[in-house]
Design an enzyme around this catalytic site. Structure first.
Site, PDB file in Angstrom:
ATOM      1  N   HIS A 148       0.871  -1.178   0.000  1.00  0.00           N
ATOM      2  CA  HIS A 148       0.000   0.000   0.000  1.00  0.00           C
ATOM      3  C   HIS A 148       0.909   1.229   0.000  1.00  0.00           C
ATOM      4  CE1 HIS A 148      -2.918  -2.702   2.182  1.00  0.00           C
ATOM      5  NE2 HIS A 148      -3.769  -2.059   1.415  1.00  0.00           N
ATOM      6  N   ASP A 177       1.738   1.790   3.661  1.00  0.00           N
ATOM      7  CA  ASP A 177       2.554   0.788   4.374  1.00  0.00           C
ATOM      8  C   ASP A 177       3.980   1.313   4.518  1.00  0.00           C
ATOM      9  OD1 ASP A 177       0.461  -1.010   4.342  1.00  0.00           O
ATOM     10  OD2 ASP A 177       1.216  -2.157   2.631  1.00  0.00           O
TER      11      ASP A 177
HETATM   12  C1  GLT Z   1      -6.773  -5.003   3.167  1.00  0.00           C
HETATM   13  C2  GLT Z   1      -7.702  -6.022   2.567  1.00  0.00           C
HETATM   14  C3  GLT Z   1      -7.005  -6.844   1.550  1.00  0.00           C
HETATM   15  C4  GLT Z   1      -6.671  -6.025   0.344  1.00  0.00           C
HETATM   16  C5  GLT Z   1      -5.662  -4.989   0.623  1.00  0.00           C
HETATM   17  C6  GLT Z   1      -5.428  -4.172  -0.605  1.00  0.00           C
HETATM   18  S1  GLT Z   1      -6.110  -4.004   1.948  1.00  0.00           S
HETATM   19  O1  GLT Z   1      -5.725  -5.612   3.870  1.00  0.00           O
HETATM   20  O2  GLT Z   1      -8.218  -6.829   3.617  1.00  0.00           O
HETATM   21  O3  GLT Z   1      -7.771  -7.931   1.166  1.00  0.00           O
HETATM   22  O4  GLT Z   1      -6.148  -6.883  -0.633  1.00  0.00           O
HETATM   23  O5  GLT Z   1      -5.779  -2.857  -0.481  1.00  0.00           O
END
Ligand code: GLT
Ligand code: MN
Ligand code: MN
Length: 420
Positions: free
Chosen positions: A78, A81
């Site tokens: 992200h 992150d």
């Molecule tokens: C979050 C979500 C994930 C997604 C991420 C991508 S964010 O952790 O639960 O399933 O893939 O933004």
């Protein structure tokens, strides 16, 4: 009572039992698969609504180094992150992105995907497509910025999980309007991408086409809102074709195995629907239970048979996209365990399931049974239903035989393994 294992002996015990498990692949072998590891998965500290963290923070540099050692060839992240919300779109962002580029280069790992966090910060309290125009303008700026980071890091994919696009209290928002506003953000991302790809093309002297990125929508049926406006991959496919997107050809889906299971779907069927639409571009790999919250368990720990079936589908339809290990090492796993047990064992289960799927696809029993079912038992021009059923009656037993054979292959029984 068994003798206490003192802290100084615990890692050695974990290491010894992990190697006693066997079945591990070399980093070179692991790197042959398009497997990506998310920064947020490796750095997850075990926190949740009812849970305090159990692990220490882990930096991007460390995660990348561990991925390289394990043989995970791709890293995903992200924006927040690695860059704090305050530092986004500032000079500090450029410095951080440069540092990341350096550690990726140093360790021979590539960034395959960047995703925009539109759920954690208080600014998203009313979602990324909130009523207030300044929230939506900020959302557009954030996704455009992620497109820039994606180009900088050489990623091919962008993922958008809309997160809080939904509501807790019914009646407060207009769903149709919210969808239009959410489309504005995706349109802004695509337009920025077109501009950046155009600039890159001009720069590359050999005239090689530098393309736009693949923008992938991810759905989750519940969490973190009570009601979700785009809850499933099918909803995302409908949204792509709704007429609201300016560049629907640039937008595909990133289904997550567990998110499809959560609403009670067959993940394999959900994937098939995305495949036939030509939109299965990215795939989040994990495991869990039906009709429960997003437990994000490592692949194959809950539904290995279903996973074999999923991989048979993807192998036989030539899926070439990434397998993004979007799971969460459990709270009971230590920082040491994340890289010594959790990630290597998840990757190795995946490769084993991949190989089992390949073996099932080539299995002579399954092949002969499948071909016989497709050949049918009678005259294809017949319009007599009773005669058609009678002609196929004995062949249909093969469905159960195939299911049995798949379990045999999963358990190794087809190689003569028996239990006494
Ligand atoms: C979050 C979500 C994930 C997604 C991420 C991508 S964010 O952790 O639960 O399933 O893939 O933004
Ligand atoms: Mn996911
Ligand atoms: Mn999930």
């Amino acid at each position: 009572m068994a003798k206490a294992v003192t802290p100084k002996d615990q890692r050695a015990l974990v290491d010894r039992l992990m190697s006693a498990c066997g079945g591990s692949y070399s980093p070179e072998r692991r790197r042959k698969h398009f497997i990506s590891g998310p920064q947020w998965a490796a750095a997850y500290q075990g926190q949740a609504l009812f849970h305090a963290p159990t692990r220490e923070p882990v930096s991007a540099g460390e995660v990348i180094r561990h991925f390289a050692e394990i043989g995970i060839g791709y890293w995903t992240t992200h924006d927040t992150d690695v860059i704090s919300t305050e530092d986004l779109m500032t000079d500090r962002q450029a410095e951080i992105v440069d540092e990341i580029k350096k550690s990726l280069r140093q360790h021979g790992v590539r960034c395959s995907m960047v995703t925009c966090e539109t759920f954690f910060h208080p600014v998203w309290a009313a979602g990324p497509a909130a009523e207030a125009p300044e929230v939506r303008a900020y959302a557009a700026a954030r996704v455009e910025n992620v497109v820039e980071i994606g180009h900088e890091l050489g990623a091919q994919f962008l993922v958008y999980w809309p997160g809080t696009l939904g509501y807790l209290l019914q009646g407060a928002i207009d769903e149709a309007q919210t969808l239009r506003w959410y489309a504005d953000a995706i349109n802004a991302a695509c337009e920025r991408d077109i501009v950046l790809a155009g600039r890159k093309r001009q720069k590359s002297r050999n005239g090689k086409r530098a393309g736009t990125l693949r923008h992938c929508l991810e759905a989750k049926p519940f969490e973190p809102q009570a009601e979700i406006i785009l809850p499933t991959t099918d909803a995302m496919l409908a949204f792509i074709n709704s007429g609201l997107l300016k560049h629907p050809d640039m937008v595909g889906v990133n289904p997550e195995y567990l998110h499809e299971l959560m609403w009670g779907s067959a993940p394999r069927a959900a994937l098939a629907r995305a495949l036939v639409a030509g939109k299965l571009w990215h795939f989040d790999v994990n495991d869990g239970y039906r009709l429960k919250h997003d437990v994000d368990i490592g692949v194959g720990l809950v539904n290995p048979l279903d996973w074999v079936n999923v991989l048979m589908l993807l192998r036989s339809h030539g899926y070439k996209g990434p397998f993004n290990f979007d799971y969460k090492p459990p709270r009971t796993t230590s920082n040491y365990g994340v890289f010594k047990v959790s990630f290597p064992s998840a990757v190795d289960r995946f490769i084993t399931l991949w190989e089992i799927a390949g073996e099932a696809l080539a299995d002579p029993v399954i092949e002969e049974a499948t071909e016989a079912l497709k050949a049918g038992g009678g005259d294809a021009s017949s319009r007599d239903p009773a005669a058609i059923f009678a002609a196929n009656k004995e062949l249909l037993t093969l469905h159960e035989l195939i299911a049995h054979r798949l379990v045999e292959i999963l358990l190794g029984a087809h190689r003569g393994r028996t239990f006494h």
